[in-house]
Motif scaffolding. Structure first.
Motif, mmCIF file in Angstrom:
data_model
loop_
_atom_site.group_PDB
_atom_site.id
_atom_site.type_symbol
_atom_site.label_atom_id
_atom_site.label_comp_id
_atom_site.label_asym_id
_atom_site.label_seq_id
_atom_site.Cartn_x
_atom_site.Cartn_y
_atom_site.Cartn_z
ATOM 1 N N GLN A 67 4.927 2.837 -10.469
ATOM 2 C CA GLN A 67 4.694 1.539 -11.086
ATOM 3 C C GLN A 67 5.970 0.713 -11.143
ATOM 4 N N SER A 68 7.100 1.362 -11.331
ATOM 5 C CA SER A 68 8.351 0.604 -11.454
ATOM 6 C C SER A 68 8.671 -0.130 -10.149
ATOM 7 N N SER A 69 8.442 0.520 -9.021
ATOM 8 C CA SER A 69 8.685 -0.139 -7.741
ATOM 9 C C SER A 69 7.728 -1.305 -7.544
ATOM 10 N N ARG A 70 6.489 -1.107 -7.941
ATOM 11 C CA ARG A 70 5.516 -2.196 -7.811
ATOM 12 C C ARG A 70 5.888 -3.364 -8.705
ATOM 13 N N ASP A 71 6.350 -3.054 -9.889
ATOM 14 C CA ASP A 71 6.761 -4.137 -10.790
ATOM 15 C C ASP A 71 7.937 -4.898 -10.200
ATOM 16 N N ALA A 72 8.881 -4.157 -9.619
ATOM 17 C CA ALA A 72 10.059 -4.814 -9.038
ATOM 18 C C ALA A 72 9.656 -5.686 -7.851
ATOM 19 N N VAL A 73 8.758 -5.185 -7.038
ATOM 20 C CA VAL A 73 8.282 -5.981 -5.900
ATOM 21 C C VAL A 73 7.562 -7.238 -6.387
ATOM 22 N N GLU A 74 6.748 -7.075 -7.407
ATOM 23 C CA GLU A 74 6.025 -8.231 -7.945
ATOM 24 C C GLU A 74 7.004 -9.240 -8.537
ATOM 25 N N ALA A 75 8.035 -8.732 -9.188
ATOM 26 C CA ALA A 75 9.019 -9.651 -9.775
ATOM 27 C C ALA A 75 9.705 -10.479 -8.696
ATOM 28 N N TRP A 110 -1.812 -15.480 3.016
ATOM 29 C CA TRP A 110 -1.740 -14.051 3.351
ATOM 30 C C TRP A 110 -2.664 -13.234 2.450
ATOM 31 N N MET A 111 -2.667 -13.574 1.173
ATOM 32 C CA MET A 111 -3.532 -12.838 0.237
ATOM 33 C C MET A 111 -5.002 -13.028 0.606
ATOM 34 N N THR A 112 -5.352 -14.252 0.987
ATOM 35 C CA THR A 112 -6.745 -14.514 1.361
ATOM 36 C C THR A 112 -7.156 -13.685 2.569
ATOM 37 N N THR A 113 -6.268 -13.638 3.536
ATOM 38 C CA THR A 113 -6.562 -12.826 4.725
ATOM 39 C C THR A 113 -6.723 -11.360 4.359
ATOM 40 N N GLU A 114 -5.835 -10.887 3.522
ATOM 41 C CA GLU A 114 -5.860 -9.467 3.161
ATOM 42 C C GLU A 114 -7.114 -9.129 2.353
ATOM 43 N N VAL A 115 -7.413 -9.975 1.386
ATOM 44 C CA VAL A 115 -8.597 -9.727 0.559
ATOM 45 C C VAL A 115 -9.873 -9.872 1.400
ATOM 46 N N PRO A 164 0.807 -1.220 0.000
ATOM 47 C CA PRO A 164 0.000 0.000 0.000
ATOM 48 C C PRO A 164 0.837 1.267 0.000
ATOM 49 N N ARG A 165 2.126 1.138 -0.136
ATOM 50 C CA ARG A 165 3.016 2.268 0.096
ATOM 51 C C ARG A 165 3.578 2.874 -1.190
ATOM 52 N N TYR A 166 4.022 2.015 -2.089
ATOM 53 C CA TYR A 166 4.674 2.547 -3.290
ATOM 54 C C TYR A 166 3.636 3.103 -4.244
ATOM 55 N N ILE A 167 3.956 4.250 -4.798
ATOM 56 C CA ILE A 167 3.017 4.849 -5.732
ATOM 57 C C ILE A 167 3.550 4.791 -7.152
ATOM 58 N N MET A 227 -6.355 1.469 -5.288
ATOM 59 C CA MET A 227 -5.049 1.051 -5.778
ATOM 60 C C MET A 227 -4.509 -0.135 -4.979
ATOM 61 N N ASP A 228 -4.837 -0.206 -3.700
ATOM 62 C CA ASP A 228 -4.424 -1.368 -2.906
ATOM 63 C C ASP A 228 -5.079 -2.637 -3.428
ATOM 64 N N VAL A 229 -6.358 -2.523 -3.734
ATOM 65 C CA VAL A 229 -7.069 -3.676 -4.297
ATOM 66 C C VAL A 229 -6.450 -4.060 -5.632
ATOM 67 N N PHE A 230 -6.102 -3.052 -6.398
ATOM 68 C CA PHE A 230 -5.507 -3.332 -7.704
ATOM 69 C C PHE A 230 -4.146 -4.016 -7.555
ATOM 70 N N VAL A 231 -3.371 -3.578 -6.597
ATOM 71 C CA VAL A 231 -2.055 -4.212 -6.382
ATOM 72 C C VAL A 231 -2.234 -5.670 -5.978
ATOM 73 N N LEU A 232 -3.218 -5.923 -5.141
ATOM 74 C CA LEU A 232 -3.495 -7.315 -4.756
ATOM 75 C C LEU A 232 -3.941 -8.130 -5.962
ATOM 76 N N LEU A 233 -4.757 -7.527 -6.815
ATOM 77 C CA LEU A 233 -5.183 -8.240 -8.017
ATOM 78 C C LEU A 233 -3.992 -8.528 -8.920
ATOM 79 N N THR A 234 -3.110 -7.573 -9.050
ATOM 80 C CA THR A 234 -1.919 -7.787 -9.867
ATOM 81 C C THR A 234 -1.082 -8.935 -9.307
#
Lengths: 187, 214
Positions: free
Chosen positions: A41-49, A74-79, A36-39, A94-101
């Motif tokens: 996209q590059s950081s989010r992509d790196a975290v996802e990678a 963890w994802m189930t709990t968060e969602v 929920p912190r990074y705004i 955007m948090d929901v979107f990050v979880l979906l990603t």
């Protein structure tokens, strides 16, 4: 040089064992603080990678450590925490979107890594999470920007299509997802 | 209040011809309420009237007397001029020009009575007040500052003493490595964060312990 190579190989072999489950989860725990912190996209992509690589390495092992199950837990709990609020607007879209990603990434990674993924319980959990998150984002009652809705649909669709070859044509979830949805909101 | 009959018409409206209605003739005729009586009842009216120089007198000018019927914002020069325009059939541009003066009137600080009223309402709701609230706010600020503060020892490349990631020592001192990684992920700039994610953590995820020697 030979001495150095021997020493290097010895150390390499002693450390070439993969990270333990707790260490992997420690690394994943670092990533969970960031979603929920990074705004940017590059950081989010790196975290996802990094997260997907943790899952992929575990899926490639003969004896799995259960990293995928832990992360899905963890994802189930968060969602569930987000969906239980009753209103998607109580959380940032955007948090929901990050979880979906992340869920789409897990779906793609696990199916590419192992063809037996569809027969596991994690498969149903992953698809269920994707469905809940897409519902949260595309619900007409939620105040999500149209661009974010479109991006969520595109991300979900690309995840489903990218591993179509690994799915059997008689997969009930895939068939239901593509056929029974109305044309206006088909993914 | 003798001018109570004009309450229902107290909201002014702008007509097509450019005149303001609402402060009707009845209010002018029935405005027998003195300025002192009105201001003693309404603190907000006091707030507006005090910095505003009212044109006319208490009773000598009927337009100013009628304007008191509206409450707080009618005592401004805008409404006074508007009333004059409406009464003498002057073009409304004069009243429109007074719009410029209205924000200065509305931006006056709230009265002490209003503050006391809000404070008593908050106290009735159980909100902390007084020195306790101040202490809570101060502790919260300190906590927030400690969470978001970038360490002083961090240099431009993020290789300060507290943020150095030692590849070879990560597994040996796993707790320290985790703290370092946490700080690198949370406190460093976007460029350093991306470098750390792509070079260190991704390599660690890919190669496990072997990556720490590469």
């Amino acid at each position: 040089v030979r001495h150095y190579s021997y020493e290097f190989l010895a150390r390499y072999l002693s450390l070439s064992t993969d990270l333990s489950l707790s260490q992997v989860l420690d690394v994943f725990g670092l990533l969970t603080h960031t979603y929920p912190r990074y705004i940017d996209q590059s950081s989010r992509d790196a975290v996802e990678a990094v997260g997907m690589e943790l899952i992929r390495q575990d899926e490639l092992l003969e004896t799995k450590n259960g990293v995928t199950e832990q992360i899905l837990g963890w994802m189930t709990t968060e969602v569930g925490r987000i969906a239980r609020k009753g209103s998607p607007t109580s959380h940032a879209a955007m948090d929901v979107f990050v979880l979906l990603t992340g869920t789409c990434g897990i779906y793609t990674t696990c199916l590419k890594a192992s063809s037996d993924f569809t027969s596991t319980r994690s498969w149903a959990v992953t698809v269920g999470l994707m469905a809940i998150l897409v519902d949260l984002l595309t619900s007409p009652t939620s105040h999500v920007k149209s661009n974010l809705r479109k991006t969520a649909v595109v991300r979900c669709r690309s995840a489903l299509r990218s591993v179509c070859g690994q799915l059997s044509s008689s997969s009930p979830l895939q068939t239901k997802f593509f056929v029974r949805t109305p044309r206006s909101s088909r993914l | 209040m003798s001018g109570g009959t004009s309450r229902a018409r107290s909201v002014p409206r702008k007509t097509r011809s450019g005149f303001i209605r609402g402060a009707g003739d009845e209010s002018i005729r029935t405005s027998g309420v003195t300025l002192e009586a009105m201001t003693s009842r309404s603190s907000s009216l006091q707030r507006v009237i005090e910095p505003t120089k009212v044109v006319g007198g208490k009773r000598s000018c009927s337009s100013a007397g009628a304007s008191f019927e509206f409450g707080s914002w009618v005592a401004s020069p805008f409404w006074t001029a508007t009333r004059l325009c409406a009464q003498f059939r002057l073009p409304h541009i004069l009243g429109s020009a007074c719009i410029l003066t209205r924000p200065f009137v509305l931006l006056t600080p709230p009265s002490v009575n209003l503050k006391k009223k809000v404070l008593s309402k908050l106290q009735a709701q159980g909100a902390p007040s007084g020195p306790q609230a101040a202490l809570e706010i101060e502790s919260w600020l300190q906590k927030a500052e400690s969470n978001t503060r970038v360490p002083d020892e961090m240099d431009a490349e993020g290789s300060g003493s507290g943020l150095t990631w030692h590849r070879g020592e990560a597994l040996e001192n796993w707790e320290g490595a985790l703290k370092t990684a946490h700080r690198r992920l949370m406190d460093s700039s976007t460029r350093l964060r991306l470098e750390f994610l792509n070079e260190e953590l991704l390599a660690l995820a890919k190669h496990g312990g072997a990556s720490l020697l590469l």
